[in-house]
Design an enzyme around this catalytic site. Structure first.
Site, short mmCIF file in Angstrom:
data_model
loop_
_atom_site.label_atom_id
_atom_site.label_comp_id
_atom_site.label_asym_id
_atom_site.label_seq_id
_atom_site.Cartn_x
_atom_site.Cartn_y
_atom_site.Cartn_z
N CYS A 1 0.82 -1.21 0.00
CA CYS A 1 0.00 0.00 0.00
C CYS A 1 0.85 1.26 0.00
CB CYS A 1 -0.94 0.00 1.21
SG CYS A 1 -0.07 0.10 2.78
N HIS B 1 -0.31 11.96 15.70
CA HIS B 1 -0.99 11.17 14.68
C HIS B 1 0.03 10.24 14.02
CE1 HIS B 1 -3.55 10.21 11.22
NE2 HIS B 1 -2.49 10.46 10.46
N HIS C 1 -3.50 5.08 10.22
CA HIS C 1 -4.86 4.56 10.35
C HIS C 1 -4.85 3.05 10.50
CE1 HIS C 1 -5.76 8.57 8.69
NE2 HIS C 1 -6.87 8.47 9.41
N ASP D 1 -8.17 -5.19 7.01
CA ASP D 1 -7.82 -6.10 5.91
C ASP D 1 -6.40 -6.66 6.06
OD1 ASP D 1 -6.34 -3.87 5.43
OD2 ASP D 1 -7.29 -3.35 3.54
N ARG E 1 -4.60 -4.13 9.96
CA ARG E 1 -3.49 -3.47 9.27
C ARG E 1 -3.31 -2.06 9.83
NH1 ARG E 1 -3.54 -0.26 4.16
NH2 ARG E 1 -5.70 -0.94 3.92
N CYS F 1 -1.61 1.05 9.29
CA CYS F 1 -0.99 1.70 8.14
C CYS F 1 -0.38 3.01 8.66
CB CYS F 1 -2.10 1.95 7.12
SG CYS F 1 -1.52 2.66 5.60
#
Ligand code: FE
Length: 129
Positions: free
Chosen positions: A65, A101, A104, A108, A116, A118
Protein backbone atom coordinates in the site's frame (compact mmCIF):
# COMPACT_ATOMS: atom_id res chain seq x y z
CA UNK A 1 2.72 6.34 31.37
CA UNK A 2 3.77 9.97 31.66
CA UNK A 3 2.16 11.93 28.86
CA UNK A 4 4.23 14.34 26.82
CA UNK A 5 2.53 17.69 26.38
CA UNK A 6 4.03 20.48 24.31
CA UNK A 7 2.74 23.65 22.72
CA UNK A 8 2.56 23.91 18.96
CA UNK A 9 5.66 26.14 19.04
CA UNK A 10 7.60 23.59 21.08
CA UNK A 11 6.66 20.78 18.68
CA UNK A 12 7.76 22.93 15.75
CA UNK A 13 11.17 23.30 17.34
CA UNK A 14 11.53 19.61 18.16
CA UNK A 15 10.25 18.13 14.88
CA UNK A 16 11.26 18.72 11.28
CA UNK A 17 8.59 20.12 9.00
CA UNK A 18 7.41 16.78 7.63
CA UNK A 19 7.23 15.21 11.09
CA UNK A 20 5.29 18.23 12.35
CA UNK A 21 2.79 18.06 9.49
CA UNK A 22 2.11 14.34 10.04
CA UNK A 23 2.35 13.98 13.83
CA UNK A 24 0.69 17.26 14.82
CA UNK A 25 -1.43 18.13 11.78
CA UNK A 26 -2.51 14.62 10.72
CA UNK A 27 -1.01 14.87 7.24
CA UNK A 28 -0.23 11.71 5.30
CA UNK A 29 3.10 11.18 3.56
CA UNK A 30 2.95 10.24 -0.11
CA UNK A 31 2.80 6.46 -0.68
CA UNK A 32 6.05 4.62 -1.45
CA UNK A 33 8.13 7.61 -0.34
CA UNK A 34 8.69 6.80 3.34
CA UNK A 35 11.97 5.62 4.78
CA UNK A 36 10.55 2.41 6.28
CA UNK A 37 8.20 1.13 3.55
CA UNK A 38 10.54 -1.74 2.66
CA UNK A 39 12.44 -2.14 5.91
CA UNK A 40 12.63 -5.80 6.89
CA UNK A 41 15.38 -5.76 9.50
CA UNK A 42 14.73 -6.90 13.06
CA UNK A 43 14.07 -4.05 15.44
CA UNK A 44 11.60 -1.77 17.12
CA UNK A 45 9.72 1.25 15.85
CA UNK A 46 9.45 4.23 18.18
CA UNK A 47 7.37 7.41 18.02
CA UNK A 48 9.37 10.14 16.26
CA UNK A 49 7.72 12.68 18.55
CA UNK A 50 8.29 11.23 22.00
CA UNK A 51 10.24 7.95 21.73
CA UNK A 52 7.33 5.74 22.84
CA UNK A 53 7.86 2.13 21.69
CA UNK A 54 5.05 1.45 19.20
CA UNK A 55 5.67 -1.48 16.86
CA UNK A 56 7.93 -4.50 16.46
CA UNK A 57 9.44 -5.69 13.19
CA UNK A 58 7.92 -9.08 14.03
CA UNK A 59 4.48 -7.79 13.10
CA UNK A 60 5.54 -5.81 10.01
CA UNK A 61 4.31 -7.09 6.66
CA UNK A 62 4.27 -5.91 3.07
CA UNK A 63 0.77 -4.62 2.40
CA UNK A 64 1.76 -3.20 -1.02
CA UNK A 65 0.00 0.00 0.00
CA UNK A 66 3.04 2.25 0.13
CA UNK A 67 3.23 2.70 3.90
CA UNK A 68 4.86 0.63 6.63
CA UNK A 69 2.21 -1.82 7.80
CA UNK A 70 1.92 -3.84 10.97
CA UNK A 71 -0.69 -6.41 12.00
CA UNK A 72 -0.37 -5.43 15.66
CA UNK A 73 0.78 -2.55 17.85
CA UNK A 74 2.22 -2.31 21.30
CA UNK A 75 -1.20 -2.21 23.00
CA UNK A 76 -0.36 0.19 25.80
CA UNK A 77 1.31 2.62 23.40
CA UNK A 78 -1.37 3.48 20.89
CA UNK A 79 -4.86 4.87 21.07
CA UNK A 80 -7.58 4.42 18.46
CA UNK A 81 -9.90 7.26 17.52
CA UNK A 82 -12.83 7.60 15.20
CA UNK A 83 -11.87 9.72 12.18
CA UNK A 84 -14.59 10.98 9.86
CA UNK A 85 -12.44 13.48 7.96
CA UNK A 86 -12.12 13.58 4.16
CA UNK A 87 -15.56 11.99 3.72
CA UNK A 88 -14.37 8.62 5.01
CA UNK A 89 -15.02 6.59 8.13
CA UNK A 90 -11.66 5.50 9.39
CA UNK A 91 -9.92 4.63 12.61
CA UNK A 92 -7.04 6.90 13.46
CA UNK A 93 -3.97 5.52 15.25
CA UNK A 94 -2.48 7.94 17.77
CA UNK A 95 0.53 7.74 20.08
CA UNK A 96 -0.83 7.44 23.59
CA UNK A 97 2.09 9.27 25.13
CA UNK A 98 2.28 12.44 23.02
CA UNK A 99 -1.02 12.37 21.12
CA UNK A 100 0.83 12.37 17.81
CA UNK A 101 -0.99 11.17 14.68
CA UNK A 102 0.64 7.97 13.38
CA UNK A 103 -1.70 6.65 10.68
CA UNK A 104 -4.86 4.56 10.35
CA UNK A 105 -6.11 1.11 11.23
CA UNK A 106 -7.88 -1.12 8.70
CA UNK A 107 -9.51 -4.54 8.94
CA UNK A 108 -7.82 -6.10 5.91
CA UNK A 109 -4.61 -7.29 7.54
CA UNK A 110 -3.19 -10.81 7.68
CA UNK A 111 -3.48 -13.44 10.40
CA UNK A 112 -3.36 -13.65 13.36
CA UNK A 113 -5.18 -10.34 13.93
CA UNK A 114 -6.68 -9.43 10.56
CA UNK A 115 -5.63 -5.85 11.30
CA UNK A 116 -3.49 -3.47 9.27
CA UNK A 117 -1.87 -0.56 11.06
CA UNK A 118 -0.99 1.70 8.14
CA UNK A 119 1.63 4.07 9.54
CA UNK A 120 3.54 7.06 8.21
CA UNK A 121 7.30 6.48 8.12
CA UNK A 122 8.03 10.00 9.32
CA UNK A 123 6.05 9.36 12.48
CA UNK A 124 8.46 6.53 13.32
CA UNK A 125 12.08 6.03 14.33
CA UNK A 126 13.48 2.54 13.73
CA UNK A 127 16.15 1.01 15.90
CA UNK A 128 17.77 -2.30 15.01
CA UNK A 129 17.88 -4.93 17.72
FE1 FE B 1 4.57 9.88 20.73
Amino acid sequence: MDKVTKSEEEWKKKLNDQQFQVLRKKATELPFTGEYVNTTEDGKYYCAGCGNELFSSETKFDAHCGWPSFYAANKESVELKEDNSHGMQRTEVVCKKCGGHLGHLFDDGPEPTGKRFCINSVALKFKKI
